[in-house]
Design an enzyme around this catalytic site. Structure first.
Site, PDB file in Angstrom:
ATOM      1  N   ALA A  18      48.605  50.148  45.846  1.00  0.00           N
ATOM      2  CA  ALA A  18      48.505  50.458  47.273  1.00  0.00           C
ATOM      3  C   ALA A  18      47.091  50.780  47.723  1.00  0.00           C
ATOM      4  O   ALA A  18      46.836  50.915  48.925  1.00  0.00           O
ATOM      5  CB  ALA A  18      49.423  51.639  47.616  1.00  0.00           C
ATOM      6  N   GLY A  19      46.162  50.904  46.782  1.00  0.00           N
ATOM      7  CA  GLY A  19      44.803  51.277  47.152  1.00  0.00           C
ATOM      8  C   GLY A  19      44.112  50.229  48.004  1.00  0.00           C
ATOM      9  O   GLY A  19      44.416  49.034  47.928  1.00  0.00           O
ATOM     10  N   ARG A  23      35.618  49.251  47.501  1.00  0.00           N
ATOM     11  CA  ARG A  23      34.400  48.975  46.735  1.00  0.00           C
ATOM     12  C   ARG A  23      34.276  47.503  46.346  1.00  0.00           C
ATOM     13  O   ARG A  23      33.195  47.036  45.989  1.00  0.00           O
ATOM     14  CB  ARG A  23      34.358  49.854  45.478  1.00  0.00           C
ATOM     15  CG  ARG A  23      34.083  51.318  45.791  1.00  0.00           C
ATOM     16  CD  ARG A  23      34.306  52.195  44.577  1.00  0.00           C
ATOM     17  NE  ARG A  23      33.522  51.774  43.433  1.00  0.00           N
ATOM     18  CZ  ARG A  23      33.683  52.250  42.201  1.00  0.00           C
ATOM     19  NH1 ARG A  23      34.629  53.154  41.972  1.00  0.00           N
ATOM     20  NH2 ARG A  23      32.935  51.833  41.215  1.00  0.00           N
ATOM     21  N   THR A  87      48.647  59.681  43.617  1.00  0.00           N
ATOM     22  CA  THR A  87      49.442  58.860  42.708  1.00  0.00           C
ATOM     23  C   THR A  87      50.894  59.323  42.616  1.00  0.00           C
ATOM     24  O   THR A  87      51.808  58.508  42.471  1.00  0.00           O
ATOM     25  CB  THR A  87      48.815  58.855  41.313  1.00  0.00           C
ATOM     26  OG1 THR A  87      48.610  60.217  40.884  1.00  0.00           O
ATOM     27  CG2 THR A  87      47.480  58.129  41.323  1.00  0.00           C
ATOM     28  N   TYR A 109      49.269  50.537  36.563  1.00  0.00           N
ATOM     29  CA  TYR A 109      48.343  50.383  37.684  1.00  0.00           C
ATOM     30  C   TYR A 109      47.908  48.928  37.791  1.00  0.00           C
ATOM     31  O   TYR A 109      47.499  48.322  36.799  1.00  0.00           O
ATOM     32  CB  TYR A 109      47.119  51.284  37.513  1.00  0.00           C
ATOM     33  CG  TYR A 109      47.440  52.754  37.668  1.00  0.00           C
ATOM     34  CD1 TYR A 109      47.119  53.439  38.835  1.00  0.00           C
ATOM     35  CD2 TYR A 109      48.093  53.455  36.656  1.00  0.00           C
ATOM     36  CE1 TYR A 109      47.437  54.775  38.995  1.00  0.00           C
ATOM     37  CE2 TYR A 109      48.421  54.794  36.806  1.00  0.00           C
ATOM     38  CZ  TYR A 109      48.090  55.447  37.975  1.00  0.00           C
ATOM     39  OH  TYR A 109      48.412  56.773  38.138  1.00  0.00           O
ATOM     40  N   ASN A 237      37.488  48.680  39.918  1.00  0.00           N
ATOM     41  CA  ASN A 237      37.316  49.182  41.281  1.00  0.00           C
ATOM     42  C   ASN A 237      36.168  48.498  42.006  1.00  0.00           C
ATOM     43  O   ASN A 237      35.954  48.748  43.188  1.00  0.00           O
ATOM     44  CB  ASN A 237      37.063  50.688  41.256  1.00  0.00           C
ATOM     45  CG  ASN A 237      38.283  51.453  40.795  1.00  0.00           C
ATOM     46  OD1 ASN A 237      39.306  51.450  41.471  1.00  0.00           O
ATOM     47  ND2 ASN A 237      38.200  52.079  39.636  1.00  0.00           N
ATOM     48  N   LYS A 344      40.220  12.581  37.420  1.00  0.00           N
ATOM     49  CA  LYS A 344      41.162  13.358  38.211  1.00  0.00           C
ATOM     50  C   LYS A 344      42.465  12.579  38.345  1.00  0.00           C
ATOM     51  O   LYS A 344      42.464  11.411  38.723  1.00  0.00           O
ATOM     52  CB  LYS A 344      40.568  13.637  39.604  1.00  0.00           C
ATOM     53  CG  LYS A 344      41.358  14.608  40.480  1.00  0.00           C
ATOM     54  CD  LYS A 344      42.448  13.949  41.299  1.00  0.00           C
ATOM     55  CE  LYS A 344      41.924  12.997  42.337  1.00  0.00           C
ATOM     56  NZ  LYS A 344      43.057  12.429  43.170  1.00  0.00           N
ATOM     57  N   ALA A 416      30.163  -7.090  35.509  1.00  0.00           N
ATOM     58  CA  ALA A 416      29.348  -5.987  36.019  1.00  0.00           C
ATOM     59  C   ALA A 416      28.998  -6.211  37.484  1.00  0.00           C
ATOM     60  O   ALA A 416      28.755  -7.337  37.919  1.00  0.00           O
ATOM     61  CB  ALA A 416      28.083  -5.847  35.184  1.00  0.00           C
ATOM     62  N   ARG A 433      30.505 -11.115  43.026  1.00  0.00           N
ATOM     63  CA  ARG A 433      29.111 -10.833  43.368  1.00  0.00           C
ATOM     64  C   ARG A 433      28.452 -12.159  43.731  1.00  0.00           C
ATOM     65  O   ARG A 433      28.900 -13.232  43.295  1.00  0.00           O
ATOM     66  CB  ARG A 433      28.388 -10.168  42.197  1.00  0.00           C
ATOM     67  CG  ARG A 433      28.318 -11.029  40.945  1.00  0.00           C
ATOM     68  CD  ARG A 433      27.762 -10.264  39.766  1.00  0.00           C
ATOM     69  NE  ARG A 433      27.626 -11.139  38.599  1.00  0.00           N
ATOM     70  CZ  ARG A 433      27.641 -10.721  37.353  1.00  0.00           C
ATOM     71  NH1 ARG A 433      27.827  -9.441  37.098  1.00  0.00           N
ATOM     72  NH2 ARG A 433      27.472 -11.568  36.352  1.00  0.00           N
TER      73      ARG A 433
END
Length: 460
Positions: A18-19, A23, A87, A109, A237, A344, A416, A433
């Protein structure tokens, strides 16, 4: 007070997240910052799953929408802490979510992601010790105790005599080196009854979770501490602390890779993801980065300066140097991808090669095919993507562009410099080509003409 055997005791896990994490200076919630390519909080939840908890509750606060979206696919419930009152107050917010639950509760935590399942199991086993502790605290001895809360034990035992927050500790208590990590195991039947009695008469005006230890002691119950390493309970943190935790995780992962039979030429330069899989006799050269989703089979070689993500690499495959494998890349046994090649969503079948300066996207490359330097599969027209198929044993000449959708048949040769826009049948030669033309003495006459022109300009 007798306790049931551990094996028969249900388990619930409460994770505090919940913090605000100010920072970190980030729009991304602190516990969702990635460690080895996976959010810290999900590292913890996945570790917890090894203990098969009956319920997992994440206490959320600021930025709760991000956290809720991240944990929902893992089947975790959430409880909201609207005000940040300490806490103890945070754990109390999980009471409704644990309504009707009777068993052990692990309190963890979200920004302490490296605690292992074995340590959690030790905490639970100690909770079921013969002396029936009301709570078990996870302690550690840091190199610099700094502002950690201290745990003072009874002489010669792991029983807790006193726990005190640093702000409230006197000089003698601050001299103690055993510190409180904040992680705790408590029976559900004790947890919320004790939390209901926690006050906020302290330097910070907060409801401290560790206060339940002293309340249990007032009731004549004992509590215990077990110890672990500072590294396992390292908290995050700030971005600097995240980098430190990442570095520690990577050191451990590299050691495991080598222990499992992989060779890392320069281990400190190799970066793994949380799910990287390396087979036996894999060789990884310096400066290789593994993103999520990479598996490397036995005997493969990953040469220097490669970046791999979402790729499957078969046995005996060679990759790089300076190659990039993106999600959907599949290299089957004996395939080779060389320097400055990007792959890919493409499968290279057994023994296929693309050795130099090539882009292969949305393609199938048949067994034994050879893709020459500078080849591109033109898979995207600005709106849609299309597939290129290169048959078994085909040869693609250097500096060719294959405009998808297009198929090159088995054994075909593409000359090519060709730009293919139509399929090539098996065994054929494709030449796309202009015919080469030679004009005798043209270059000599051209240079003489240009020198004369330059001389004339210089005289004027």
């Amino acid at each position: 007070m007798s306790q049931p055997p551990l094996a028969s005791t249900p388990l619930a896990v409460v994770i505090l997240a919940a913090g605000k994490g100010t920072r970190m200076k980030s729009d991304l919630h602190k516990v969702l910052h990635p460690l080895a390519g996976k959010p810290m909080l999900l590292h913890l939840i996945d570790t917890v799953q090894q203990l098969t908890p009956e319920r997992t509750v994440v206490v959320v606060g600021a930025g709760r929408e991000q956290v809720e979206a991240a944990v929902a696919p893992r089947g975790a419930a959430t409880a909201q802490q609207i005000e940040q009152l300490g806490t103890g107050h945070a754990v109390a917010q999980a009471e409704t979510a644990l309504n009707g639950f009777d068993g052990d509760v692990l309190i963890l935590y979200g920004d302490v992601p490296l605690v292992g399942a074995a340590t959690m199991q030790r905490m639970l086993e100690r909770l079921h010790g013969a002396d029936a502790p009301a709570a078990v605290v996870l302690g550690f001895r840091p190199a610099d105790a700094a502002a950690y809360g201290r745990v003072l034990t009874e002489a010669g035992s792991d029983r807790i005599a006193r726990m005190v927050e640093f702000k409230d500790a006197n000089a003698a208590e601050r001299a103690e080196t055993l510190c409180n990590s904040g992680l705790m195991a408590v029976a559900s039947r004790d947890l919320f009854a004790l939390l209901a009695r926690v006050g906020n008469d302290n330097a910070a005006g907060e409801y401290y979770l560790p206060d339940i230890v002293m309340l249990a002691r007032e009731d004549g119950r004992i509590t215990a501490v077990i110890e672990t390493s500072e590294a396992e309970v390292a908290g995050v943190n700030s971005r600097a602390e995240l980098a430190s935790v990442e570095a520690a995780w990577q050191v451990a992962r590299r050691a495991r890779a080598m222990a499992d039979g992989a060779t890392l030429i320069a281990p400190e330069t190799v970066w793994f993801a949380h799910d990287t899989v390396l087979g036996r006799d894999v060789v990884v050269e310096p400066n290789v980065f593994f993103g999520p989703g990479v598996s490397v089979a036995d005997g493969a070689t990953i040469r220097a300066f490669c970046h791999l993500e979402g790729a499957q690499i078969g046995s005996g495959v060679e990759v790089g140097p300076y190659a990039r494998l993106r999600p959907g890349a599949v290299l089957e046994e004996g395939a080779k991808v060389g320097n400055f090649v990007e792959v890919k969503k493409t499968r290279l079948a057994r023994g296929a090669k693309a050795n130099h300066l090539t882009y292969l996207g949305d393609a199938e490359v048949g067994a034994g095919a050879n893709v020459g330097a500078g080849t591109i599969t033109c898979n995207y027209d600005g709106f849609f993507k299309y597939k290129t198929v290169i048959g078994e044993g085909a040869f693609i000449g250097s500096n060719s562009a294959l405009v998808a959708p297009v198929t090159v048949g088995d054994g075909a040769i593409v000359a090519a410099g060709s730009v293919l826009t139509r399929d090539v049948e098996a065994g054929a030669l494709a030449l796309v080509r202009p015919e080469q033309v030679s004009k005798p003495d043209w270059a000599t006459r051209f240079r003489e003409k240009m020198r004369a022109r330059k001389a004339a300009r210089a005289r004027t």
